[in-house]
Design a protein around this motif. Sequence first.
Motif, short mmCIF file in Angstrom:
data_model
loop_
_atom_site.label_atom_id
_atom_site.label_comp_id
_atom_site.label_asym_id
_atom_site.label_seq_id
_atom_site.Cartn_x
_atom_site.Cartn_y
_atom_site.Cartn_z
N ASP A 195 1.17 -13.31 -2.66
CA ASP A 195 -0.15 -13.85 -2.30
C ASP A 195 -0.38 -15.21 -2.96
O ASP A 195 -0.95 -16.11 -2.36
CB ASP A 195 -1.25 -12.87 -2.69
CG ASP A 195 -1.26 -11.63 -1.81
OD1 ASP A 195 -0.72 -11.69 -0.69
OD2 ASP A 195 -1.80 -10.60 -2.25
N ALA A 196 0.05 -15.34 -4.21
CA ALA A 196 -0.12 -16.62 -4.92
C ALA A 196 0.72 -17.71 -4.27
O ALA A 196 0.29 -18.87 -4.18
CB ALA A 196 0.26 -16.46 -6.39
N LEU A 197 1.90 -17.36 -3.80
CA LEU A 197 2.75 -18.34 -3.12
C LEU A 197 2.11 -18.81 -1.82
O LEU A 197 2.06 -20.02 -1.53
CB LEU A 197 4.12 -17.72 -2.84
CG LEU A 197 4.97 -17.35 -4.07
CD1 LEU A 197 6.16 -16.50 -3.65
CD2 LEU A 197 5.45 -18.61 -4.78
N ARG A 198 1.60 -17.87 -1.04
CA ARG A 198 0.96 -18.24 0.22
C ARG A 198 -0.30 -19.09 -0.03
O ARG A 198 -0.57 -20.03 0.71
CB ARG A 198 0.60 -16.98 1.00
CG ARG A 198 1.81 -16.18 1.50
CD ARG A 198 1.37 -15.07 2.43
NE ARG A 198 2.48 -14.23 2.84
CZ ARG A 198 2.77 -13.06 2.29
NH1 ARG A 198 2.01 -12.58 1.31
NH2 ARG A 198 3.80 -12.35 2.72
N ALA A 199 -1.05 -18.73 -1.07
CA ALA A 199 -2.27 -19.47 -1.36
C ALA A 199 -1.96 -20.91 -1.72
O ALA A 199 -2.66 -21.84 -1.28
CB ALA A 199 -3.03 -18.78 -2.50
N ARG A 200 -0.92 -21.14 -2.52
CA ARG A 200 -0.55 -22.50 -2.88
C ARG A 200 -0.08 -23.29 -1.65
O ARG A 200 -0.41 -24.47 -1.49
CB ARG A 200 0.56 -22.47 -3.93
CG ARG A 200 1.12 -23.84 -4.30
CD ARG A 200 0.05 -24.78 -4.80
NE ARG A 200 0.60 -26.03 -5.30
CZ ARG A 200 0.00 -27.20 -5.18
NH1 ARG A 200 -1.20 -27.28 -4.60
NH2 ARG A 200 0.56 -28.29 -5.66
N ALA A 201 0.66 -22.64 -0.77
CA ALA A 201 1.17 -23.32 0.43
C ALA A 201 0.03 -23.80 1.32
O ALA A 201 0.19 -24.79 2.06
CB ALA A 201 2.10 -22.39 1.20
N LYS A 202 -1.12 -23.15 1.27
CA LYS A 202 -2.26 -23.56 2.10
C LYS A 202 -2.74 -24.97 1.74
O LYS A 202 -3.39 -25.62 2.56
CB LYS A 202 -3.40 -22.56 1.96
CG LYS A 202 -3.14 -21.24 2.66
CD LYS A 202 -4.32 -20.29 2.51
CE LYS A 202 -4.04 -18.97 3.22
NZ LYS A 202 -5.17 -18.02 3.06
N ASP A 203 -2.44 -25.43 0.53
CA ASP A 203 -2.81 -26.80 0.17
C ASP A 203 -2.08 -27.83 1.02
O ASP A 203 -2.48 -29.01 1.05
CB ASP A 203 -2.51 -27.06 -1.31
CG ASP A 203 -3.42 -26.27 -2.23
OD1 ASP A 203 -4.52 -25.88 -1.80
OD2 ASP A 203 -3.03 -26.03 -3.40
N TYR A 204 -1.00 -27.40 1.69
CA TYR A 204 -0.21 -28.29 2.52
C TYR A 204 -0.34 -27.92 4.00
O TYR A 204 0.50 -28.28 4.81
CB TYR A 204 1.25 -28.24 2.09
CG TYR A 204 1.47 -28.64 0.65
CD1 TYR A 204 1.78 -29.94 0.31
CD2 TYR A 204 1.34 -27.70 -0.37
CE1 TYR A 204 1.96 -30.31 -1.01
CE2 TYR A 204 1.52 -28.06 -1.71
CZ TYR A 204 1.83 -29.36 -2.02
OH TYR A 204 2.01 -29.72 -3.32
N SER A 205 -1.40 -27.19 4.33
CA SER A 205 -1.62 -26.77 5.71
C SER A 205 -2.17 -27.93 6.53
O SER A 205 -2.75 -28.89 6.00
CB SER A 205 -2.59 -25.59 5.77
OG SER A 205 -3.88 -26.01 5.37
N LEU A 206 -2.01 -27.84 7.84
CA LEU A 206 -2.49 -28.88 8.74
C LEU A 206 -3.99 -29.10 8.57
O LEU A 206 -4.46 -30.24 8.46
CB LEU A 206 -2.15 -28.49 10.18
CG LEU A 206 -2.59 -29.46 11.27
CD1 LEU A 206 -1.95 -30.83 11.09
CD2 LEU A 206 -2.26 -28.89 12.65
#
Length: 226
Positions: A195-206
């Motif tokens: 969950d922490a990995l996915r949350a961080r990746a959202k900072d680079y979302s479209l």
Amino acid sequence: VSDGVRDDLVANIGLPPRLVQVLRNPVVTPQLTTLAQREPDHAWFRPGEPPVVLAAGRLTHQKDFATLLYAFDEVRRHHPCRLVILGEGPERADLESLVRQLGLVGHCDLPGFVDNPYAFMRRARLFVLSSAWEGLPGVLIQAMACGTPVLSTDCPSGPREILDDGRLGALVPVNDPEALAQAMIHALRETPDRDALRARAKDYSLDRVVRDYLGYLGMGPGTRST
């Protein structure tokens, strides 16, 4: 596209820091989530097979897959696993020769370019970035968006800021097979916080990056463009 690229511009060109704004690449899209749900076209990802360590990128000196192969040769002596490296490039023949030299035939596969790397990412046990240098490594972020544990070389630039100084994945020295192997062994044995990995990746979302651009251009909520 990253703090490191900004710092390079300031240091090497002499741009005033106040004139350089970091606006990251939107490498996480809704399409990624959809494509990640598909089954990868590779027998090693079928149920009951050993865990797969995944890497992806052009087969070039920059990506330093040779160091990854040396590290994997040590890892498989301690943990049953396989290695898949997605991508194509001029170093294919040298890497295939190294696979044979290390006795990794049947343990490592280089299937070339694939249309949907996200399906591979979601089902991999670990994603490894072995690069000697980067600008902003999109594949590292995309693997995190799939909830896949990651680790990386501490290369310039991008991995350290993406992984929050190593909190979200180990950072190891560039071109150090022993350190990379030890980090891989540790990562394969621990329970990741997906969950922490996915949350961080959202900072680079479209959506997030578009908002950042609009804010920079003075076109965000509550502003008027002229």
